[in-house]
Design an enzyme around this catalytic site. Structure first.
Site, short mmCIF file in Angstrom:
data_model
loop_
_atom_site.label_atom_id
_atom_site.label_comp_id
_atom_site.label_asym_id
_atom_site.label_seq_id
_atom_site.Cartn_x
_atom_site.Cartn_y
_atom_site.Cartn_z
N HIS A 10 -1.91 7.66 7.30
CA HIS A 10 -0.79 8.54 6.35
C HIS A 10 -1.72 9.75 5.78
CE1 HIS A 10 3.02 6.36 6.10
NE2 HIS A 10 2.08 5.01 5.63
N GLY B 206 0.79 -1.23 0.01
CA GLY B 206 -0.02 0.13 0.09
C GLY B 206 0.94 1.22 -0.05
N HIS C 29 -4.09 1.86 8.25
CA HIS C 29 -2.69 2.18 8.02
C HIS C 29 -2.46 3.32 6.92
CE1 HIS C 29 1.76 1.23 7.90
NE2 HIS C 29 1.51 2.08 6.89
N GLU C 30 -2.85 3.23 5.80
CA GLU C 30 -2.99 4.18 4.88
C GLU C 30 -3.78 5.58 5.11
OE1 GLU C 30 -0.30 3.72 2.86
OE2 GLU C 30 0.08 1.48 2.98
N GLN D 1 3.19 9.94 1.26
CA GLN D 1 4.53 9.16 1.30
C GLN D 1 5.55 9.52 0.46
OE1 GLN D 1 2.41 5.58 2.05
NE2 GLN D 1 4.59 4.86 3.06
N CYS E 184 6.14 -0.30 7.04
CA CYS E 184 5.83 0.63 6.31
C CYS E 184 7.04 1.11 5.39
CB CYS E 184 5.46 2.05 7.19
SG CYS E 184 5.02 3.43 6.36
N LEU E 185 6.86 1.73 4.13
CA LEU E 185 7.82 1.94 3.34
C LEU E 185 8.43 3.13 3.89
CD1 LEU E 185 5.98 1.31 -0.42
CD2 LEU E 185 7.80 0.00 1.05
NI NI Z 1 3.01 3.20 5.64
#
Ligand code: NI
Length: 169
Positions: free
Chosen positions: A137, A46, A133-134, A51, A91-92
């Protein structure tokens, strides 16, 4: 299409509140295509626009084993949620760090797709975790915010050190 730079914790830009998309047009579809390409290149499931330093309410996701079920959520809203479940998250923007986070077990979310059509989905399992989670963000929130200050500090120091080493290399 283009692979975009993913911001890394503790970058302040990850704390920006994303604005709703007023019109799902070609520029948004280009953003979505670039986000999918970036997510796949980084081997994520995701990615939120936040991000990649674009502060619009756009999320892309693919939680399928074969990476063949792309999902787009524009201006997502949680309509209902139930239960709680603890899952290990990564997470990226917090590379190579994983921690257990408690989330709702089931969520019902309404959003627009890449054509601007409204849809509603009730999700559980990895999809439910990923949606929450997204969506965090887009509010400037990261999974590390759920951890103890000590754990969060430890992750921050580690990532800052890695960034310094990468800058020297
Ligand atoms: Ni993330």
């Amino acid at each position: 299409m283009a692979i975009l730079n993913v911001l890394t914790f503790p970058d302040d830009r990850l704390r920006t509140q994303a604005k709703p998309v007023s019109q799902v047009d070609d520029s948004i579809r280009t953003l979505v295509a670039d986000m999918f390409e970036t997510m796949q290149a980084e081997k994520g499931v995701g990615l939120a626009a936040t991000q990649i330093n674009v502060h619009k309410q756009v999320i892309v996701m693919d939680v399928s084993d074969d990476q063949d079920t792309p999902l787009v959520f524009i201006n997502p809203k949680i309509d209902a949620q139930s239960g709680t479940k603890i899952n290990e998250e990564g997470c990226l923007s917090v590379p190579n760090n994983y921690a257990k986070v408690e989330r709702a077990e089931t969520v019902t979310v309404t959003a627009l797709d890449a054509q601007g059509e409204q849809f509603t989905v009730t999700a559980e399992g990895l999809l439910a975790v990923c949606i929450q989670h997204e969506m965090d963000h887009l509010q400037g929130k990261l999974f590390v915010d759920y951890l103890s200050p000590l754990k969060r500090q430890r992750i921050m120091k580690k990532l800052e050190k890695e960034a310094r080493l990468a800058a020297k290399a």
